[in-house]
Design an enzyme around this catalytic site. Structure first.
Site, PDB file in Angstrom:
ATOM      1  N   CYS A   6       1.403  -1.179   0.468  1.00  7.77           N
ATOM      2  CA  CYS A   6      -0.132   0.120  -0.313  1.00  7.77           C
ATOM      3  C   CYS A   6       1.031   1.529  -0.242  1.00  7.77           C
ATOM      4  O   CYS A   6       0.749   2.652   0.646  1.00  7.77           O
ATOM      5  CB  CYS A   6      -1.213  -0.084   1.081  1.00  7.77           C
ATOM      6  SG  CYS A   6      -2.219  -1.535   1.240  1.00  7.77           S
ATOM      7  N   ALA A   7       1.770   1.280  -0.689  1.00  8.51           N
ATOM      8  CA  ALA A   7       3.050   1.972  -0.977  1.00  8.51           C
ATOM      9  C   ALA A   7       2.390   2.977  -0.930  1.00  8.51           C
ATOM     10  O   ALA A   7       3.172   4.865  -0.398  1.00  8.51           O
ATOM     11  CB  ALA A   7       3.946   1.725  -1.891  1.00  8.51           C
TER      12      ALA A   7
ATOM     13  N   PRO B  20       1.071   6.997  -1.942  1.00 10.64           N
ATOM     14  CA  PRO B  20       1.927   8.166  -2.503  1.00 10.64           C
ATOM     15  C   PRO B  20       3.747   8.201  -2.808  1.00 10.64           C
ATOM     16  O   PRO B  20       4.211   8.354  -3.331  1.00 10.64           O
ATOM     17  CB  PRO B  20       1.299   9.504  -2.529  1.00 10.64           C
ATOM     18  CG  PRO B  20       1.139  10.216  -1.004  1.00 10.64           C
ATOM     19  CD  PRO B  20       0.666   8.059  -0.909  1.00 10.64           C
ATOM     20  N   GLY B  21       4.198   7.479  -1.600  1.00 10.44           N
ATOM     21  CA  GLY B  21       5.490   6.907  -1.769  1.00 10.44           C
ATOM     22  C   GLY B  21       6.504   7.660  -0.764  1.00 10.44           C
ATOM     23  O   GLY B  21       7.610   7.436  -0.335  1.00 10.44           O
ATOM     24  N   GLY B  22       6.101   7.873   0.112  1.00  8.69           N
ATOM     25  CA  GLY B  22       7.045   8.488   1.285  1.00  8.69           C
ATOM     26  C   GLY B  22       7.169   7.950   1.990  1.00  8.69           C
ATOM     27  O   GLY B  22       9.052   7.810   1.689  1.00  8.69           O
ATOM     28  N   LYS B  23       6.867   6.770   2.402  1.00  8.54           N
ATOM     29  CA  LYS B  23       7.606   5.346   2.720  1.00  8.54           C
ATOM     30  C   LYS B  23       9.094   4.557   2.682  1.00  8.54           C
ATOM     31  O   LYS B  23       9.405   4.477   3.033  1.00  8.54           O
ATOM     32  CB  LYS B  23       6.574   4.105   3.789  1.00  8.54           C
ATOM     33  CG  LYS B  23       6.253   5.216   4.364  1.00  8.54           C
ATOM     34  CD  LYS B  23       4.873   4.049   4.951  1.00  8.54           C
ATOM     35  CE  LYS B  23       4.241   4.815   6.666  1.00  8.54           C
ATOM     36  NZ  LYS B  23       3.142   5.770   5.868  1.00  8.54           N
TER      37      LYS B  23
ATOM     38  N   ASP C 207      -3.585  -5.968  -6.598  1.00  7.61           N
ATOM     39  CA  ASP C 207      -4.525  -6.020  -5.652  1.00  7.61           C
ATOM     40  C   ASP C 207      -3.843  -6.738  -3.884  1.00  7.61           C
ATOM     41  O   ASP C 207      -3.184  -8.567  -4.964  1.00  7.61           O
ATOM     42  CB  ASP C 207      -5.789  -6.195  -5.370  1.00  7.61           C
ATOM     43  CG  ASP C 207      -6.829  -6.699  -4.604  1.00  7.61           C
ATOM     44  OD1 ASP C 207      -6.325  -7.121  -3.593  1.00  7.61           O
ATOM     45  OD2 ASP C 207      -8.403  -6.990  -4.795  1.00  7.61           O
TER      46      ASP C 207
ATOM     47  N   CYS D 211      -2.781   4.806  10.061  1.00  9.54           N
ATOM     48  CA  CYS D 211      -3.168   6.487   9.979  1.00  9.54           C
ATOM     49  C   CYS D 211      -4.360   6.431  11.668  1.00  9.54           C
ATOM     50  O   CYS D 211      -5.417   6.606  10.592  1.00  9.54           O
ATOM     51  CB  CYS D 211      -2.823   7.610   9.420  1.00  9.54           C
ATOM     52  SG  CYS D 211      -4.058   7.289   7.953  1.00  9.54           S
TER      53      CYS D 211
END
Length: 439
Positions: free
Chosen positions: A254-255, A257-260, A301, A370
């Site tokens: 569940c990456a 928009p990419g911060g992690k 998925d 979150c």
């Protein structure tokens, strides 16, 4: 003989069409957006596209501002409306929805009352129009103001008090009334002091800078060059718990928009980033290009996809209710209830159990949401460990976390609305690190 014309009617100017009233299309879109959130339960950001379709960017921004502020102040707006009517209007009555839009513009967005009501009245016809006009006039003549902090919805305050104690909703309301700060994560944590000075910010951890209020993100030094990206400090803690990669393989689930993803790549991991959303993966791709970081990107998925073989580490930022980021997304306080919490907790449990099977013995999985709901955090991990004796909690250490953050006695991290309150606060996350026991 021709009939005499009605001089009065012939000289009367034609009433302007609603669409010709300046500002009306934006208010009509705001009504659609508010209805989509409150009646259908659609997320605000997703519903905005349909509600504001065809409007110029400035009007789209206004639509979002009206709806978001109406949601933020909904209990207080309704109290004003109910105080000016003999009988309470139904929650979903069009007159109530239009009054919310008109009043929030005047009381929160500095729109002159005459402009707010002029663009609101064309949204209703007949008797409801008279009602809206009368109630708006009664309220505004008393020169009211919206309370600060805003009042939390009663069901939310009760639910959170039951989980965290009576002081928590008070702290949550206080945080709700403040503009959330902007944090950035750095591509090179060794340059933290340099970037803190260049950005005129404050750092609470290596690789982190909190920007000053009002900063224009894209105009700041280092943005175009990819030296950093926007990421709340609480959100950054999930990747922090995986440490340095040294070329090992990690799955970022569940990456987007990419911060992690960018954190992990910058820390030396070989990253495979998986997300179901093509549009969100496009943002991830753009972010990687700007920061000159790399990852293998997969659209899939997770309930149907699996890696070719076991991996060294996994970060699962699970789909959740997002009640922990209510300051930025006030719609979650009005569209999330026990049913949505239970449904997402079930999905999280399914994804966590599935992902755990992809981990090498001795490997680590970090689970994050979150959310301010125990069902999506503490209860989830407690149940998982009871069902998976081959896994154990790997407690977070204080030296791995930003200043003023500390792990719970159980070893996981729970950030609440009162954390860092004197420095702007933080989003509310649950993060736990698990290790698969060696055979």
């Amino acid at each position: 003989m021709s009939r005499p014309q009605n001089r009065r009617s012939s000289n009367r100017p034609a009433a302007p069409r609603a669409d010709d009233v300046p500002g009306f299309p934006a208010r009509r879109a705001a009504l659609k957006l508010l209805d989509a959130v409150l009646r259908r339960g659609d997320p605000l950001e997703l519903a905005l596209h349909g509600a504001a379709q065809g409007l110029p960017p400035a009007d789209r921004a206004l639509v979002h501002a009206i709806a978001a502020e109406a949601l933020r102040h909904l209990p207080d707006l309704d109290a004003l409306i109910d105080g000016a009517t003999r009988q309470p209007l139904p929650d979903d009555a069009k007159a109530r929805m239009v009054l919310r839009i008109a009043l929030v513009q005047t009381l929160a967005l500095d729109t002159p009352p005459h402009a707010a009501i002029a663009t609101a009245l064309p949204l209703v016809d007949g008797g409801p129009r008279k009602l809206v006009h009368g109630v708006f006039g009664t309220v505004t003549r008393s020169e009211p103001s919206l309370p600060s902090p805003p009042t939390l919805p009663a069901d939310v305050a009760e639910r959170w008090a039951g989980q965290w104690g009576d002081a928590m909703p008070v702290a949550a309301a206080h945080a709700y009334g403040q503009r959330p700060p902007v944090d950035v994560s750095l591509r090179d944590a060794a340059q933290t002091a340099t970037w803190a000075e260049a950005l005129n910010g404050a750092s609470f951890a290596p690789g982190h800078v909190r920007l000053p209020d009002g900063a224009s993100i894209t105009d700041l030094p280092g943005f175009a060059e990819g030296g950093w990206w926007v990421q709340d400090i609480a959100a950054s803690c999930a990747a922090r718990l995986l440490g340095a990669g040294n070329g090992r393989h990690v799955l970022d689930l569940c990456a987007a928009p990419g911060g992690k993803t960018m954190q992990l790549a910058a820390a030396g991991w070989r990253v495979t980033a998986i997300d179901q959303s093509k549009k969100r993966l496009e943002r991830l791709t753009d972010n990687l290009a700007r920061t000159a970081l790399s990852a293998d990107i997969v659209q899939a998925d997770l309930r149907q996809w699996q890696p070719e073989g076991p991996v060294d580490a996994i970060l699962l930022d699970a789909p959740c209710t997002a009640t922990g980021i209510y300051r930025r997304h006030p719609d979650v306080l009005h569209r999330i209830g026990p049913r949505q919490i239970a449904e997402l907790a079930e999905l999280q449990g399914e994804l966590l159990a599935r992902a755990a099977g992809w981990l090498k013995p001795g490997g680590q999985i970090v689970y994050a949401t979150c959310s301010l709901e125990r069902a999506e955090g503490e209860d989830q991990i407690t149940r998982f460990l009871a069902d998976h004796p081959d896994f154990a909690l790997a407690p977070a250490r204080p030296d791995e976390l930003p200043r003023a953050m500390a792990p719970a006695p159980q070893g996981w991290l729970r950030t609440l609305p009162d954390m860092l309150a004197d420095r702007g606060g933080t989003d509310s996350f649950f993060i736990a690190r698990l290790v698969r026991r060696a055979n």
